[in-house]
Design an enzyme around this catalytic site. Structure first.
Site, short mmCIF file in Angstrom:
data_model
loop_
_atom_site.label_atom_id
_atom_site.label_comp_id
_atom_site.label_asym_id
_atom_site.label_seq_id
_atom_site.Cartn_x
_atom_site.Cartn_y
_atom_site.Cartn_z
N ARG A 1 0.82 -1.22 0.00
CA ARG A 1 0.00 0.00 0.00
C ARG A 1 0.86 1.28 0.00
O ARG A 1 0.49 2.28 0.60
CB ARG A 1 -0.92 0.04 1.22
CG ARG A 1 -2.06 -0.94 1.19
CD ARG A 1 -3.01 -0.67 0.04
NE ARG A 1 -4.19 -1.50 0.16
CZ ARG A 1 -4.29 -2.76 -0.26
NH1 ARG A 1 -3.26 -3.34 -0.87
NH2 ARG A 1 -5.41 -3.43 -0.11
N SER B 1 -10.90 -0.52 3.16
CA SER B 1 -10.09 -0.69 4.38
C SER B 1 -9.65 0.69 4.88
O SER B 1 -9.07 1.45 4.12
CB SER B 1 -8.83 -1.51 4.10
OG SER B 1 -9.17 -2.78 3.63
N GLU C 1 -4.93 3.78 6.19
CA GLU C 1 -4.62 3.63 4.77
C GLU C 1 -5.21 4.84 4.04
O GLU C 1 -4.68 5.33 3.06
CB GLU C 1 -5.27 2.33 4.26
CG GLU C 1 -5.02 2.08 2.79
CD GLU C 1 -5.81 0.91 2.24
OE1 GLU C 1 -5.54 -0.23 2.65
OE2 GLU C 1 -6.68 1.14 1.39
N1 EPU Z 1 -10.72 -10.59 9.61
C1 EPU Z 1 -11.51 -10.78 10.71
N2 EPU Z 1 -12.58 -9.96 10.89
C2 EPU Z 1 -12.90 -8.98 10.04
C3 EPU Z 1 -12.11 -8.77 8.90
C4 EPU Z 1 -11.01 -9.59 8.68
O1 EPU Z 1 -11.25 -11.63 11.53
O2 EPU Z 1 -13.88 -8.28 10.28
C5 EPU Z 1 -9.55 -11.46 9.40
C6 EPU Z 1 -9.93 -12.87 9.02
O3 EPU Z 1 -8.95 -13.71 9.54
C7 EPU Z 1 -9.82 -12.86 7.52
C8 EPU Z 1 -8.60 -11.98 7.33
O4 EPU Z 1 -8.73 -11.00 8.36
O5 EPU Z 1 -9.66 -14.15 7.04
C9 EPU Z 1 -8.50 -11.32 6.00
O6 EPU Z 1 -9.67 -10.59 5.69
P1 EPU Z 1 -10.07 -10.21 4.19
O7 EPU Z 1 -9.75 -11.32 3.26
O8 EPU Z 1 -11.46 -9.66 4.20
O9 EPU Z 1 -9.12 -9.05 3.79
P2 EPU Z 1 -8.26 -8.03 4.62
O10 EPU Z 1 -6.91 -8.64 4.85
O11 EPU Z 1 -8.98 -7.50 5.80
C10 EPU Z 1 -7.11 -6.90 2.55
C11 EPU Z 1 -7.05 -5.55 1.91
C12 EPU Z 1 -8.33 -5.29 1.11
C13 EPU Z 1 -8.50 -6.38 0.06
C14 EPU Z 1 -8.56 -7.73 0.79
C15 EPU Z 1 -8.67 -8.92 -0.15
C16 EPU Z 1 -5.69 -4.14 3.36
C17 EPU Z 1 -5.66 -3.05 4.37
N3 EPU Z 1 -6.88 -4.51 2.92
O12 EPU Z 1 -8.13 -6.84 3.54
O13 EPU Z 1 -8.18 -4.06 0.45
O14 EPU Z 1 -9.66 -6.20 -0.71
O15 EPU Z 1 -7.36 -7.91 1.58
O16 EPU Z 1 -7.43 -9.21 -0.71
O17 EPU Z 1 -4.63 -4.63 2.96
C18 EPU Z 1 -8.60 -1.72 0.63
O18 EPU Z 1 -7.38 -1.57 0.61
O19 EPU Z 1 -9.39 -0.74 0.71
C19 EPU Z 1 -9.14 -3.06 0.57
C20 EPU Z 1 -10.46 -3.32 0.65
#
Ligand code: EPU
Length: 340
Positions: free
Chosen positions: A164, A238, A335
């Protein structure tokens, strides 16, 4: 150069927050950008570069200078063997470019389907999702250097892409305004559907590899299930980045929260999940305070449920940071870019 005065900025952001721009300039070409910069220099006004407005929090008081709204359009396709070089105007809507690449049968950006924002912004924050990052397909970035008063082509290496992040987010890169981006796509490639949310969709299919269109559809479906619809809710996706901490910090955190997801990051550091912390440590998934809250299906996503002010959103985000720091000793960094 089209210059408007006292333009409401909230409708230009996906968060739907922000006051008036003293001046607002739709920049449709590099020449118009040059003119607009000359105007700001002459009038000694601060500038703020706005793309799709999908990752910014604009003050309720608005912006006292010139908002440069980059709308430079167009895609130029060039084939070289199996490689396709797509040079895209910074103002193009990111997902329109992805849809067009998929339609033409070019691989490389399909996992980044459905991300709001502009092509210019995609490189500034190195957008990423479902196992892909835009950095993997950027060939070069054409910019206008406000400091030097001339165009400057920046290679992918010079962009210094990171999670990012890029040179454009650092002090040394702030002078560059992105005008177009060249992406290297492929006529033939292997689908990247290993990400845990995508894999189940294709497991049923057996050995037949998914088509480009199927990958795009699967990504859009996963996003729809997890993220709020920006046509209905104010959001910037995010709100915080995942914290990347030292091994010692990670060990202290994991001793307290052994179930927390964690991943190896560069330089022996460890990436933790900001969403998991907000959800499982703070128990704030679906938390609502006034007009703002965390999304019920994704705690990392902050939502303006209607009529929220910048002050309200900031206070809510600050409370999350405070509680996370107290309970985990980890600092959550936004972010989202806070416009000052
Ligand atoms: N999780 C939870 N609770 C939640 C959300 C997440 O426990 O409410 C944990 C779970 O373990 C889940 C893991 O986090 O399995 C990963 O969650 P998710 O796949 O939804 O994605 P993320 O890691 O929270 C990142 C990016 C997103 C992107 C997704 C999918 C960042 C800050 N965010 O989120 O990017 O769409 O992966 O690859 O890196 C954005 O940057 O605006 C964005 C949406």
């Amino acid at each position: 150069m089209e210059l408007q005065e006292f333009v409401p900025l909230a409708p230009h952001t996906t968060m739907k927050i922000g006051g008036l721009a003293r001046y607002f300039c739709d920049v449709r070409s590099p020449t118009a950008l040059k003119e607009a910069i000359a105007f700001t220099v002459e009038k000694h006004l601060p500038t703020f570069v706005l793309g799709g407005g999908s990752n910014v929090l604009i003050p309720d008081a608005g912006f006292p200078g010139v908002v440069l709204h980059i709308t430079i359009p167009g895609i130029d396709w060039e084939k070289q063997g199996d490689d396709i070089y797509a040079t895209v105007g910074a103002g193009m809507v990111w997902d329109q470019f992805v849809a067009e690449a998929v339609k033409r049968g070019y691989w490389g950006v399909e996992n980044l389907s459905g991300i709001p924002g502009s092509v210019g912004a995609s490189v500034i924050q190195n957008i990423g999702a479902y196992g892909s990052e835009v950095a993997q397909v950027v060939e070069w970035v054409e910019t206008y250097s406000a400091k030097e008063g001339m165009a400057r082509k920046i290679s992918a290496v010079e962009c210094a892409f990171a999670y990012r992040g890029s040179i454009f987010k650092h002090e040394r890169g702030k002078e560059f305004i992105v005008t177009s981006v060249c992406f290297r796509l492929k006529k033939n490639s292997v689908p990247n559907v290993a990400y845990k949310d995508l894999a189940p969709t294709f497991a049923k299919k057996g050995k037949t590899p998914p088509t480009l269109g199927e990958v795009r559809e699967a990504v859009l479906a996963v996003r729809k299930g997890k993220l709020p619809d920006i046509a209905t809710y104010g959001t910037a996706g995010s709100f915080f980045r995942h914290p990347i901490v030292s091994r010692a910090e990670a060990e202290a955190f994991l001793a307290k929260f052994p179930d927390a997801p964690h991943f190896d990051a560069e330089g022996g550091r460890v990436k933790l999940s900001a969403g998991w912390i907000i959800d499982h440590v703070l128990q704030w998934k679906g938390m609502r305070k006034g007009n703002v809250g965390t999304w019920e299906k994704q705690a990392l996503v902050l939502v303006n449920y209607g009529g929220a002010s910048e002050k309200e959103m900031r206070a809510f985000a600050r409370e999350i940071q405070y509680l996370a720091a107290v309970k985990t000793n980890i600092r959550l960094e936004p972010e989202v870019v806070f416009v000052e």
